[in-house]
Design a protein around this motif. Structure first.
Motif, mmCIF file in Angstrom:
data_model
loop_
_atom_site.group_PDB
_atom_site.id
_atom_site.type_symbol
_atom_site.label_atom_id
_atom_site.label_comp_id
_atom_site.label_asym_id
_atom_site.label_seq_id
_atom_site.Cartn_x
_atom_site.Cartn_y
_atom_site.Cartn_z
ATOM 1 N N LYS A 140 0.819 -1.224 0.000
ATOM 2 C CA LYS A 140 0.000 0.000 0.000
ATOM 3 C C LYS A 140 0.849 1.267 0.000
ATOM 4 N N THR A 141 2.107 1.142 0.456
ATOM 5 C CA THR A 141 2.978 2.323 0.520
ATOM 6 C C THR A 141 3.630 2.635 -0.833
ATOM 7 N N ILE A 142 3.514 1.714 -1.799
ATOM 8 C CA ILE A 142 4.161 1.960 -3.102
ATOM 9 C C ILE A 142 3.148 2.008 -4.245
ATOM 10 N N THR A 143 1.864 2.179 -3.917
ATOM 11 C CA THR A 143 0.833 2.206 -4.968
ATOM 12 C C THR A 143 0.705 3.594 -5.604
ATOM 13 N N ILE A 144 0.145 3.590 -6.791
ATOM 14 C CA ILE A 144 -0.144 4.824 -7.524
ATOM 15 C C ILE A 144 -1.623 4.789 -7.848
ATOM 16 N N ASP A 145 -2.319 5.904 -7.659
ATOM 17 C CA ASP A 145 -3.758 5.964 -7.941
ATOM 18 C C ASP A 145 -4.004 6.131 -9.440
ATOM 19 N N VAL A 146 -5.087 5.520 -9.909
ATOM 20 C CA VAL A 146 -5.472 5.657 -11.315
ATOM 21 C C VAL A 146 -6.977 5.852 -11.393
ATOM 22 N N GLU A 148 -10.671 6.515 -13.990
ATOM 23 C CA GLU A 148 -11.301 6.061 -15.237
ATOM 24 C C GLU A 148 -10.919 6.958 -16.409
ATOM 25 N N ASP A 149 -10.671 8.246 -16.128
ATOM 26 C CA ASP A 149 -10.360 9.200 -17.203
ATOM 27 C C ASP A 149 -8.896 9.150 -17.628
ATOM 28 N N ASP A 150 -8.056 8.486 -16.850
ATOM 29 C CA ASP A 150 -6.623 8.432 -17.161
ATOM 30 C C ASP A 150 -6.350 7.328 -18.177
ATOM 31 N N THR A 151 -6.804 7.550 -19.415
ATOM 32 C CA THR A 151 -6.698 6.509 -20.449
ATOM 33 C C THR A 151 -5.252 6.157 -20.764
ATOM 34 N N GLN A 152 -4.356 7.134 -20.644
ATOM 35 C CA GLN A 152 -2.939 6.880 -20.948
ATOM 36 C C GLN A 152 -2.358 5.818 -20.009
ATOM 37 N N THR A 153 -2.649 5.963 -18.706
ATOM 38 C CA THR A 153 -2.145 4.979 -17.738
ATOM 39 C C THR A 153 -2.830 3.634 -17.938
ATOM 40 N N LEU A 154 -4.134 3.647 -18.214
ATOM 41 C CA LEU A 154 -4.865 2.399 -18.434
ATOM 42 C C LEU A 154 -4.298 1.642 -19.638
ATOM 43 N N GLU A 155 -3.902 2.390 -20.671
ATOM 44 C CA GLU A 155 -3.301 1.754 -21.846
ATOM 45 C C GLU A 155 -1.931 1.161 -21.508
ATOM 46 N N LYS A 156 -1.205 1.813 -20.589
ATOM 47 C CA LYS A 156 0.084 1.257 -20.131
ATOM 48 C C LYS A 156 -0.134 -0.083 -19.419
ATOM 49 N N ILE A 157 -1.201 -0.152 -18.608
ATOM 50 C CA ILE A 157 -1.521 -1.396 -17.884
ATOM 51 C C ILE A 157 -1.829 -2.511 -18.883
ATOM 52 N N ALA A 158 -2.653 -2.171 -19.896
ATOM 53 C CA ALA A 158 -3.014 -3.159 -20.921
ATOM 54 C C ALA A 158 -1.775 -3.605 -21.695
ATOM 55 N N SER A 159 -0.908 -2.655 -22.055
ATOM 56 C CA SER A 159 0.316 -2.975 -22.806
ATOM 57 C C SER A 159 1.220 -3.912 -22.016
ATOM 58 N N THR A 160 1.326 -3.671 -20.706
ATOM 59 C CA THR A 160 2.160 -4.527 -19.853
ATOM 60 C C THR A 160 1.637 -5.958 -19.859
ATOM 61 N N GLU A 403 -11.564 -0.929 -11.001
ATOM 62 C CA GLU A 403 -12.341 -1.242 -9.787
ATOM 63 C C GLU A 403 -11.589 -0.826 -8.526
ATOM 64 N N ASP A 404 -10.288 -1.125 -8.482
ATOM 65 C CA ASP A 404 -9.498 -0.837 -7.275
ATOM 66 C C ASP A 404 -8.936 0.576 -7.261
ATOM 67 N N GLY A 405 -8.656 1.117 -8.461
ATOM 68 C CA GLY A 405 -8.094 2.466 -8.544
ATOM 69 C C GLY A 405 -6.652 2.555 -8.089
ATOM 70 N N GLN A 406 -5.966 1.398 -7.965
ATOM 71 C CA GLN A 406 -4.574 1.406 -7.495
ATOM 72 C C GLN A 406 -3.706 0.472 -8.326
ATOM 73 N N ILE A 407 -2.505 0.975 -8.669
ATOM 74 C CA ILE A 407 -1.566 0.188 -9.467
ATOM 75 C C ILE A 407 -0.168 0.281 -8.854
ATOM 76 N N VAL A 408 0.707 -0.612 -9.299
ATOM 77 C CA VAL A 408 2.115 -0.588 -8.862
ATOM 78 C C VAL A 408 3.007 -0.704 -10.089
#
Length: 541
Positions: A140-146, A148-160, A403-408
């Motif tokens: 929880k100390t190293i998470t980044i919030d994301v 629904e409107d942050d399509t750029q980050t969401l696309e990074k998640i999909a690409s990974t 759903e969670d709004g949190q990524i690492v």
């Protein structure tokens, strides 16, 4: 076998195999490690693929951990528990199945070292559970919030998620399709955003290029219209969904009709025709110009429908009807007599298209679709299947991230951070649990170590560099497998949902603890616990 007054008493059936104590534990751990090792080489973008050939001769080529373990014919009961870890990870997150499997295997390997030191399994289990709980807090100390409107980050998640699954050359295109599809079906509720990826239908077609893949704001049905004279396309479609057949019902009991003259025969046929005409009349009067029927449509009904310019499909799957209902807003009706205009759905256009030699029906431009379709193209059948698995993972991880709004950050950086922080935490504990937590920390290093090995890099040098970066405070430092350098994974666009890590750690810990606590294996005759290339349990009676 029990022994009373020198007389042996057999309590197990003849041929039953039993393994106890360290033999049982050793066998189970060996089997679990063998499964983990089977998928270890597939981890990461540089991971290798496996070719799996089933008993029917069908070939599957993949590096998806869950698919490999599902296709492997594993019989050993402990090995099956590692398969369950991968299955649960796939169901919960969609990605990270290999990570979860190899982590479970490594935890058992480290537990074996502790058992050799004379530490009891109960203490090891307690330490592992404590470490898993602490891991969740550290993550929880190293998470980044994301959002629904942050399509750029969401696309990074999909690409990974797509990277390393045979679709790298077109991952930008697939990532874009993934994010658009997930955002289309995401629903805002009181408890947050909910994403059901079952509302995204994937139609696979061999032929053409991956570039031809497209998102349809509606539903694609793999069927053609029932009558060739029906219109090829309908604009401003008013859609009727029927689960009842548009044909005459057969009597539930055997019936016999005696006809004694040609006039009676004609009257009988006229009556049948009138009944079908009445059914079609109710459809016409409702204003529907497109009909999707779950069951059959009588030939005569087809004739009347095409005369009115109505587009109709029959034998539509229940799952497709449900998706059509979500996409168009139509209700699924069970009785033609109950049709009203308010039950109809709407779409901008319904048309029949020829896709790679197959006629399909497209329901397009729905006003506010809650279900969408992706038409996936690829050069061959195997390529399309591989793309489908990659897209499944991408859809799930983007849905989970929303759903969670949190990524690492990815690239092994969370595991290194966890390993260092858990080692510090272990030194603050008293008793033998300290050793178990310390071994848990070491086990987490298997992920970055395997990433390095699969990329042909020196794992020791890589681990030293990564630990050094994390000690300096760079919590997002991970391994770039393409350059072999330790870099900031956030800036390198390698990100994963937080749930990928928490679920993998929890599932691997629970499976390892369960296997560790088994000290007696009783297998009925013919089920020795061996098979599938796994070690067999020796007889102990």
């Amino acid at each position: 076998m029990a022994n009373m007054s020198g007389q042996p008493i057999f309590i197990l059936a003849e041929g039953t195999q039993r393994t106890r104590g360290r033999d049982a534990q050793g066998n189970n751990i060996m089997a679990a490690k063998a499964v983990a090792d089977a998928v270890r080489t597939t981890l990461g973008p540089k991971g290798m693929d496996k070719m799996l050939v089933d008993s029917m001769g069908d070939v599957v080529i993949t590096n998806d951990g869950a698919t490999i373990l599902k296709e492997m014919d594993i019989e050993h009961p402990a090995a099956k528990m590692i398969v369950e870890v991968a299955k649960t990870q796939d169901d919960e997150v969609g990605d990270g199945t290999t990570t979860a499997s190899i982590l479970a295997g490594e935890l058992l390997k480290k537990a074996e070292d502790l058992m050799d030191m004379g530490i009891h399994q109960t203490i090891i289990s307690s330490g592992y559970r404590e470490a898993a709980k602490k891991s969740a807090d550290i993550l929880k100390t190293i998470t980044i919030d994301v959002s629904e409107d942050d399509t750029q980050t969401l696309e990074k998640i999909a690409s990974t998620a797509i990277t390393g699954k045979g679709a790298e050359s077109h991952k930008e295109k697939l990532a874009k399709l993934t994010v658009e599809a997930v955002r289309a079906v995401a629903e805002k509720t009181d408890s947050g955003i909910k994403v059901d990826v079952d509302d995204i239908k994937i139609e696979k077609r061999a032929g053409g290029s991956i570039r031809d893949s497209e998102l349809i704001n509606g539903i694609v049905i793999d069927k053609e219209k029932v009558h060739p004279s029906m219109p090829d396309h309908v604009k401003d479609a008013k859609i009727l969904l029927l689960s009842q057949a548009i044909e005459l019902k057969k009597t539930e009991v055997d019936a016999e009709i005696k006809i004694t003259s040609p006039d009676q025969m004609q009257m009988f046929l006229d009556q049948e025709e009138k009944m079908i005409k009445d059914m079609v009349g109710k459809i016409i009067s409702s204003g529907a110009n497109v009909v999707f029927c779950q069951k059959g449509i009588d030939d005569l009904a087809q004739y009347y429908l095409q005369k009115e310019g109505i587009y109709a499909l029959r034998r539509v799957k229940t799952s497709d009807l449900e998706k059509l209902s979500k996409a168009t807003g139509a209700k699924i009706l069970q009785d033609i007599n109950e049709i009203s205009e308010s039950d109809l759905g709407s779409a901008g256009r319904v048309e029949e298209k020829n896709i790679s030699g197959t006629k399909m029906t497209f329901v397009i431009d729905c006003p506010s679709p809650k279900a969408v379709s992706i038409v996936l193209h690829g050069g061959t059948e195997h390529v399309v299947e591989s793309l489908d698995r990659a897209l499944h993972d991408a859809l799930r991880v983007v849905g989970v991230a929303l759903e969670d709004g949190q990524i690492v950050a990815g690239g092994g950086s969370p595991e290194i951070e966890l390993s260092l922080r858990l080692s510090e935490y272990a030194s603050s504990l008293k008793g033998r649990e300290q050793l178990a937590v310390s071994k848990f920390a070491e086990a987490l290093e298997v992920v970055p170590k395997t990433l390095a090995e699969n990329a042909g890099l020196d794992p020791i040098d890589t681990m030293v560099e990564m630990k050094s970066q994390h000690e300096k405070g760079n919590k997002k430092a991970g391994l770039d497998v393409y350059t072999g350098k330790v870099v900031d994974m956030w800036e390198n666009n390698v990100v994963e949902p937080l749930r990928t890590k928490t679920q993998a750690i929890n599932a691997a810990t629970e499976a390892a603890v369960m296997i560790l606590r088994i000290d007696d294996v009783i297998a009925s005759s013919g089920r020795g616990g061996g098979g599938g290339g796994m070690p067999e349990m020796p007889e102990d009676m």
